[in-house]
Design an enzyme around this catalytic site. Structure first.
Site, PDB file in Angstrom:
ATOM      1  N   ASP A 181      61.038  74.044  24.900  1.00 17.60           N
ATOM      2  CA  ASP A 181      60.865  73.496  26.248  1.00 17.60           C
ATOM      3  C   ASP A 181      62.102  73.662  27.111  1.00 17.60           C
ATOM      4  OD1 ASP A 181      62.314  71.698  24.699  1.00 17.60           O
ATOM      5  OD2 ASP A 181      60.826  70.111  24.771  1.00 17.60           O
ATOM      6  N   ASN A 236      58.406  57.829  21.629  1.00 21.91           N
ATOM      7  CA  ASN A 236      56.983  57.598  21.938  1.00 21.91           C
ATOM      8  C   ASN A 236      56.073  58.553  21.176  1.00 21.91           C
ATOM      9  OD1 ASN A 236      57.388  60.007  23.231  1.00 21.91           O
ATOM     10  ND2 ASN A 236      56.910  59.291  25.283  1.00 21.91           N
ATOM     11  N   HIS A 287      56.362  61.907  21.102  1.00 17.93           N
ATOM     12  CA  HIS A 287      56.176  63.256  21.665  1.00 17.93           C
ATOM     13  C   HIS A 287      56.829  64.318  20.779  1.00 17.93           C
ATOM     14  CE1 HIS A 287      60.012  62.979  24.413  1.00 17.93           C
ATOM     15  NE2 HIS A 287      60.316  63.625  23.315  1.00 17.93           N
ATOM     16  N   GLU A 311      53.794  64.739  25.898  1.00 21.00           N
ATOM     17  CA  GLU A 311      53.843  63.284  25.941  1.00 21.00           C
ATOM     18  C   GLU A 311      52.505  62.699  25.458  1.00 21.00           C
ATOM     19  OE1 GLU A 311      56.582  61.957  26.390  1.00 21.00           O
ATOM     20  OE2 GLU A 311      57.711  62.749  28.081  1.00 21.00           O
TER      21      GLU A 311
HETATM   22  C1  F6R Z   1      63.668  68.886  22.678  1.00 18.89           C
HETATM   23  C2  F6R Z   1      62.350  68.327  22.468  1.00 18.89           C
HETATM   24  C3  F6R Z   1      62.125  66.856  22.338  1.00 18.89           C
HETATM   25  C4  F6R Z   1      63.125  66.181  21.415  1.00 18.89           C
HETATM   26  C5  F6R Z   1      62.862  64.680  21.337  1.00 18.89           C
HETATM   27  C6  F6R Z   1      63.908  63.978  20.496  1.00 18.89           C
HETATM   28  O1  F6R Z   1      63.606  70.294  22.771  1.00 18.89           O
HETATM   29  O2  F6R Z   1      61.419  69.067  22.411  1.00 18.89           O
HETATM   30  O3  F6R Z   1      60.814  66.632  21.866  1.00 18.89           O
HETATM   31  O4  F6R Z   1      63.035  66.772  20.144  1.00 18.89           O
HETATM   32  O5  F6R Z   1      62.852  64.131  22.618  1.00 18.89           O
HETATM   33  O6  F6R Z   1      65.148  64.067  21.150  1.00 18.89           O
HETATM   34  P1  F6R Z   1      66.490  63.601  20.432  1.00 18.89           P
HETATM   35  O7  F6R Z   1      66.696  64.544  19.292  1.00 18.89           O
HETATM   36  O8  F6R Z   1      67.558  63.757  21.477  1.00 18.89           O
HETATM   37  O9  F6R Z   1      66.276  62.203  19.968  1.00 18.89           O
END
Ligand code: F6R
Length: 248
Positions: free
Chosen positions: A67, A136, A138, A143
């Site tokens: 992403d 959450n 995701h 989401e």
């Molecule tokens: C990032 C992504 C997100 C993160 C998630 C956890 O490329 O796709 O889904 O993996 O938000 O983020 P952290 O590792 O910062 O807790």
């Protein structure tokens, strides 16, 4: 489904790096699916160490990131392209032209999303997809409520994700509100998936993903449908699991 529980994030990174490096050594044109965020940093540090000390070769590896924020260029220090260069690509012998991060500045985002899918297919698909998980549930920026069959698409970030990510920006108003993300359907087409999680704030999402019903309310629960998924969790992130899983 394999669940590996480790004591801390350093061990999480090492365990994941062993699996990734094993795949890279076994297949010349390996295609890595990559994530940003704080979770995969210990993995990237270990891959860099393996490259420098053990000769792990990235020269024929290609990568696709999950992403990118919409509206900020790859030169912006909070863009995911910038993150990947800083945390991994600048320290290994990967061909930067073979590294792909969605273009958050694309003129036609919808067309770009279709092209991104085509590029993944042209490379033969992702061999190993690295994932983190949002508090959450995701994965990527899919989401809660995202279709479990979704493809690469443009999406609005939820308030909770904007709040989670605001720690990396000067103020919450600076956090982009939209992103391009691989879809859940795209992620499920990877040959193998490694989801990493550490920290008590991930415990509920992890338990919902692994032991809850398969539901768009917890996008990571879709991984239960994948035949080759491994969760590498620290003790605190695994704290809400009820079944008995391997402790490594
Ligand atoms: C990032 C992504 C997100 C993160 C998630 C956890 O490329 O796709 O889904 O993996 O938000 O983020 P952290 O590792 O910062 O807790």
């Amino acid at each position: 489904m394999q669940v590996i529980i480790v004591k801390d994030k350093a061990e999480m990174g090492k365990t994941a790096a062993e699996i990734v490096a094993g795949g890279m050594r076994a297949k010349e044109h390996f295609v890595l699916g990559l994530a940003t965020g704080t979770t995969p940093i210990p993995l990237y540090r270990e891959l860099i160490r393996m490259h420098k000390e053990d000769g792990l070769d990235f020269s024929t590896t290609a990568s696709f990131n999950l992403d990118e924020y919409v509206g900020i260029p790859g030169t912006h220090d909070q863009s995911y392209r910038f993150f990947m260069n800083r945390e991994l690509f600048d320290h290994v012998n990967i061909n930067k032209k073979a590294t792909h991060v969605p273009d958050g500045m694309a003129d036609d985002v919808e067309m770009f999303c279709a092209e991104y899918e085509a590029m993944i297919a042209d490379c033969g698909g992702v061999d190993c997809q690295i994932l983190g998980i949002g508090s959450n549930g995701h994965i990527g920026f899919n989401e809660p409520g995202t279709s479990l069959g979704s493809r690469t698409h443009r999406t609005a970030l939820t308030e909770s994700t904007i709040k989670d990510n605001s720690r990396l920006f000067e103020k919450v108003e600076d956090v982009p509100t939209e992103a391009i993300t691989m879809g859940i359907g795209t992620i499920l087409e990877s040959e193998s998936i490694l989801l990493l999680a550490n920290g008590a704030n991930k415990a509920k999402a992890v338990a919902d993903a692994i032991e809850g019903p398969i539901t768009a309310t917890c996008p990571a629960s879709a991984l239960q449908l994948h035949p080759n998924v491994t969760f590498i969790l620290t003790e605190d992130a695994a704290a809400d699991l009820k079944l008995e899983w391997h402790r490594g």
